[in-house]
Design an enzyme around this catalytic site. Structure first.
Site, PDB file in Angstrom:
ATOM      1  N   VAL A 127       2.543  -6.250  -5.145  1.00 37.31           N
ATOM      2  CA  VAL A 127       3.872  -6.427  -4.557  1.00 37.31           C
ATOM      3  C   VAL A 127       4.909  -6.566  -5.665  1.00 37.31           C
ATOM      4  CG1 VAL A 127       5.335  -7.888  -3.112  1.00 37.31           C
ATOM      5  CG2 VAL A 127       2.939  -7.526  -2.491  1.00 37.31           C
ATOM      6  N   ALA A 128       5.954  -5.746  -5.619  1.00 39.99           N
ATOM      7  CA  ALA A 128       7.114  -5.883  -6.491  1.00 39.99           C
ATOM      8  C   ALA A 128       8.329  -5.966  -5.575  1.00 39.99           C
ATOM      9  CB  ALA A 128       7.229  -4.689  -7.432  1.00 39.99           C
ATOM     10  N   TYR A 162       0.989   1.429  -7.771  1.00 40.00           N
ATOM     11  CA  TYR A 162      -0.440   1.167  -7.920  1.00 40.00           C
ATOM     12  C   TYR A 162      -1.093   0.775  -6.616  1.00 40.00           C
ATOM     13  CZ  TYR A 162      -0.568   1.691 -12.969  1.00 40.00           C
ATOM     14  OH  TYR A 162      -0.534   2.219 -14.235  1.00 40.00           O
ATOM     15  N   ASP A 169       7.391  -7.313   6.162  1.00 43.08           N
ATOM     16  CA  ASP A 169       7.595  -8.118   4.969  1.00 43.08           C
ATOM     17  C   ASP A 169       6.334  -8.938   4.705  1.00 43.08           C
ATOM     18  OD1 ASP A 169       8.372  -9.845   2.985  1.00 43.08           O
ATOM     19  OD2 ASP A 169      10.070 -10.696   4.069  1.00 43.08           O
ATOM     20  N   TYR A 195      10.332  -7.815 -20.851  1.00 45.86           N
ATOM     21  CA  TYR A 195       9.285  -7.857 -19.842  1.00 45.86           C
ATOM     22  C   TYR A 195       8.341  -9.042 -20.046  1.00 45.86           C
ATOM     23  CZ  TYR A 195       6.042  -6.499 -16.255  1.00 45.86           C
ATOM     24  OH  TYR A 195       5.274  -6.512 -15.126  1.00 45.86           O
ATOM     25  N   SER A 197       0.793  -1.234   0.000  1.00 47.29           N
ATOM     26  CA  SER A 197       0.000   0.000   0.000  1.00 47.29           C
ATOM     27  C   SER A 197       0.822   1.279   0.000  1.00 47.29           C
ATOM     28  CB  SER A 197      -0.917   0.017   1.230  1.00 47.29           C
ATOM     29  OG  SER A 197      -0.145   0.008   2.431  1.00 47.29           O
ATOM     30  N   VAL A 252       5.254   5.450 -14.378  1.00 49.27           N
ATOM     31  CA  VAL A 252       6.587   5.620 -13.814  1.00 49.27           C
ATOM     32  C   VAL A 252       6.511   5.260 -12.330  1.00 49.27           C
ATOM     33  CG1 VAL A 252       8.508   7.201 -13.421  1.00 49.27           C
ATOM     34  CG2 VAL A 252       7.085   7.448 -15.466  1.00 49.27           C
ATOM     35  N   THR A 253       7.094   4.135 -11.962  1.00 54.71           N
ATOM     36  CA  THR A 253       7.134   3.691 -10.579  1.00 54.71           C
ATOM     37  C   THR A 253       8.556   3.290 -10.229  1.00 54.71           C
ATOM     38  OG1 THR A 253       6.718   1.344 -11.064  1.00 54.71           O
ATOM     39  CG2 THR A 253       4.783   2.780 -10.813  1.00 54.71           C
TER      40      THR A 253
END
Length: 397
Positions: free
Chosen positions: A141-142, A56, A113, A240, A52, A279-280
């Protein structure tokens, strides 16, 4: 007190410090963009947002709070201030929590985590005590690594093509802020690296969260969950969608069908949401994507949909306010504006023509640079970066 002037120092697309006031202003701008007037505290559905504090996941949290009055829990994994400032996600979470408090809402943030069993136990205890069950789970989650709780093995994700090396170009910024093109050769992932990336970025952990909720009796009737995914352009496919991360996203999407079957007793559904590019902090690490996004912005201008705009559509579909926009594979599609054939043709034309000398003509370089720096709280309008700011701020409780 740890007041100081914070400057954007770093290398490439990684800045070492974040600006608290800039991060607060970013959240305020996202809240204004979200619009809406939620029904009021205690009126909205219960949501769990895993991831969060950035990208995104942050947009989904803000939109859910602003437009649907969601109650529940958001999970981030952020670092407090020390020798450096806290991470940008730390400050953004403080700002989002302040927004909740001002509205009289009931949404709590946990720093931990998301892959860890201890974090799951803490969050599920909190949900059981405060809310009794969950209506929606948004999984965003990335991560670079994940320790499998069943085996204890730590897997490391990689951003590599599969099968063969891939040559591409990436937009970078020199020390003076000048944009330039750099040729990048990405070596292919080994079979072990590809499998490890799936274990980190695929659907394993999403499924564990759903299983844990079900085992604790915390799945409400009509439960809907969504994991955020991406497909993207043919221009970036080799690195990708056809690469190691794409294999993980395919696993994530395949996981949804099994989760829907598991959720049948509650008339529940699991989806993946194919979002448009943005853009992240995660996307800037992908070779070639910075150039692609800069070119796409030059083609679309303000027609490019932000994470907030896409999250508005996502929540309306999750809550039934508008019909689900599904493709043949059952995925929610929020990226149709990006993959419109005419748009992709125009981007491809620029991709083939651009050089270091003409990058400013073909790509919206200044927009991209501002977007990237704003991830860390810099270049945000109406923030005085010459003023000292307090950097040692506590996680919201």
């Amino acid at each position: 007190m740890s007041e100081r002037v914070v400057n954007p120092t770093g290398r490439g697309f990684l800045l070492l410090d974040s600006h608290p006031a800039g991060c607060f202003a970013t959240v305020a701008r996202m809240r204004a963009e979200a619009g809406g007037d939620a029904a009021g505290p205690g009126k909205g559905p219960v949501a769990l947002v895993v991831g969060s504090s950035a990208g995104y996941g942050l947009a989904a949290t803000i939109v859910g709070l602003a437009r649907h009055g969601i109650r529940g829990v958001g999970i981030g994994f952020e670092r407090p201030a020390g020798r450096r400032t806290a991470t940008a996600g730390w400050y953004r979470t403080i700002a989002t929590a302040s927004m909740v408090a001002e509205a009289g809402g009931d949404f709590t943030f946990v720093n931990g985590d998301a892959f860890a069993e201890a974090t799951k136990a803490e969050v599920l205890d909190l949900i059981a005590e405060r809310f009794g069950g969950v209506d929606h789970l948004v999984y965003s989650v990335a991560a670079p690594r994940r320790t499998d709780p069943a085996t204890g093995v730590t897997h490391q994700s990689v951003i590599k093509p599969l099968g063969a090396a891939h040559r591409t170009r990436s937009m970078e910024f020199d020390a003076d802020g000048t944009a330039a093109l750099r040729e990048v050769i990405a070596e292919p992932a080994s079979e072990a690296e590809a499998e490890a990336t799936v274990r980190v970025m695929g659907g394993d952990d999403w499924a564990l969260w759903i299983g844990a909720l079900a085992e604790r009796g915390l799945v409400n009737d009509g439960f809907r969950t969504v994991a955020l995914s991406y497909i993207g352009s043919a221009l970036t496919a080799a690195i990708y969608r056809d690469g190691s991360i794409g294999a993980a996203k395919a696993h994530l999407e395949a996981t949804a069908a099994g989760l829907t079957d598991r959720l049948a007793p509650w008339s529940g559904q699991a989806f993946t949401s194919v979002n448009g590019v943005a853009v992240t902090q995660a996307s800037t690490a992908i070779p070639g994507l910075a150039l692609y996004v800069g070119l796409l912005r030059a083609v679309l201008g303000d027609r490019m949909q932000s994470p907030v705009e896409q999250s508005v559509q996502l929540w309306e579909q999750l809550t039934g306010a508008r019909p689900l926009d599904l493709d043949e594979q059952g995925r929610i599609r929020l990226d149709r504006w990006e993959l419109d054939p005419a748009v992709q043709a125009a981007v491809t034309e620029r991709w083939e023509a651009v050089t270091s000398a003409t990058i400013g003509e073909h790509a919206d370089v200044e927009w991209f640079r501002t977007q990237f720096r704003s991830l860390y709280g810099f270049d945000v309008p109406d923030v005085d970066y010459t003023e000292p700011v307090e950097t040692d701020l506590p996680w919201p409780t």
